[in-house]
Design an enzyme around this catalytic site. Structure first.
Site, PDB file in Angstrom:
ATOM      1  N   ARG A 102     -14.102 -46.205 -35.164  1.00 30.81           N
ATOM      2  CA  ARG A 102     -15.102 -45.134 -35.188  1.00 30.81           C
ATOM      3  C   ARG A 102     -16.304 -45.586 -34.351  1.00 30.81           C
ATOM      4  O   ARG A 102     -17.138 -46.365 -34.815  1.00 30.81           O
ATOM      5  CB  ARG A 102     -15.546 -44.842 -36.617  1.00 30.81           C
ATOM      6  CG  ARG A 102     -14.425 -44.430 -37.522  1.00 30.81           C
ATOM      7  CD  ARG A 102     -14.904 -44.079 -38.928  1.00 30.81           C
ATOM      8  NE  ARG A 102     -13.764 -44.056 -39.827  1.00 30.81           N
ATOM      9  CZ  ARG A 102     -12.867 -43.070 -39.872  1.00 30.81           C
ATOM     10  NH1 ARG A 102     -13.003 -42.034 -39.083  1.00 30.81           N
ATOM     11  NH2 ARG A 102     -11.845 -43.143 -40.693  1.00 30.81           N
ATOM     12  N   CYS A 137     -11.536 -39.170 -41.335  1.00 30.78           N
ATOM     13  CA  CYS A 137     -11.793 -38.446 -40.090  1.00 30.78           C
ATOM     14  C   CYS A 137     -12.031 -36.960 -40.352  1.00 30.78           C
ATOM     15  O   CYS A 137     -12.888 -36.332 -39.720  1.00 30.78           O
ATOM     16  CB  CYS A 137     -10.621 -38.613 -39.125  1.00 30.78           C
ATOM     17  SG  CYS A 137     -10.286 -40.314 -38.662  1.00 30.78           S
TER      18      CYS A 137
END
Length: 216
Positions: free
Chosen positions: A126, A49
């Site tokens: 995601r 991330c």
């Protein structure tokens, strides 16, 4: 009783929401008139991330030139977001200037189908949602927790959508701005025969159903 999940669908209005973000309260419908890239990440202070957020921030100007507002999201608190974004800036020298939604109650995550229990029941996968200036959902991309996204492809996707809106042409595989694009095929046999006589009008005429030309 298992909860029923309704996923958003392409070419329908993107589900509206009000959420707390690192830039204050955000109502999605207030962003009408802009393209929006709403993207989720599993958690703050995680390695994949972190690389993604820095990559989005590094390319933010390119998104802005396309009229795009970036909006991040994860199931973390505002305080966690603020601490993480500050840490990323200290580590890299890159500021994160787009809003990041704190979705502790999973309201937005569930509204957009970001929770996939086989991947995680407490973290969003995601996901990327591309919303046009009319508030219509035009594109969706999903990635597993282990795989970072390709920012070049997200930018290409937006450019392709904007190109099609402007020209009426469709974009082939691996299309980039300036490449020939696909003309919609004829719908009747008479149109097919008539079109065969006009092959010189196209940049590439492969078959009656696959004709390409550059936009004027």
């Amino acid at each position: 009783m298992e909860e029923t999940v309704t996923l958003p669908r392409l070419n329908e209005p993107a589900p509206d929401f009000v959420a707390k973000t690192t830039a204050g309260e955000l109502r999605l419908s207030d962003l009408k008139g802009k393209w929006v890239v709403l993207f989720s990440h599993p958690a703050d202070f995680t390695p994949v991330c972190s690389t993604e957020f820095l990559a989005f921030a590094r390319r933010q100007k390119e998104f802005e030139e396309l009229g795009v507002q970036l909006v991040g999201l994860s199931i973390d608190s505002i305080y966690s977001h603020l601490a993480w974004l500050k840490d990323l800036e200290e580590m890299s020298g890159i500021s994160i200037n787009f809003p990041v939604i704190a979705d502790l109650d999973m309201k937005v995550s569930k509204l957009y189908g970001m929770i996939h229990p086989a991947a995680s029941e407490t973290a969003a996968v995601r996901a990327v949602f591309i919303i046009d200036p009319n508030g219509i959902l035009r594109g969706m991309l999903y990635y597993p927790l282990t795989t970072g996204r390709n920012i070049d492809e997200i930018l290409r996707f937006i450019r392709a959508l904007q190109f099609t809106d402007r020209t009426g042409l469709n974009t082939p595989a691996d299309w980039q701005p300036g490449d020939p694009a696909i003309v919609k095929p004829p719908a009747t046999l008479d149109e097919v025969k008539a079109d065969e006589a006009r092959q010189a009008e196209y940049t590439e005429y492969k078959r009656w159903y696959l004709r390409l030309k550059k936009a004027e």
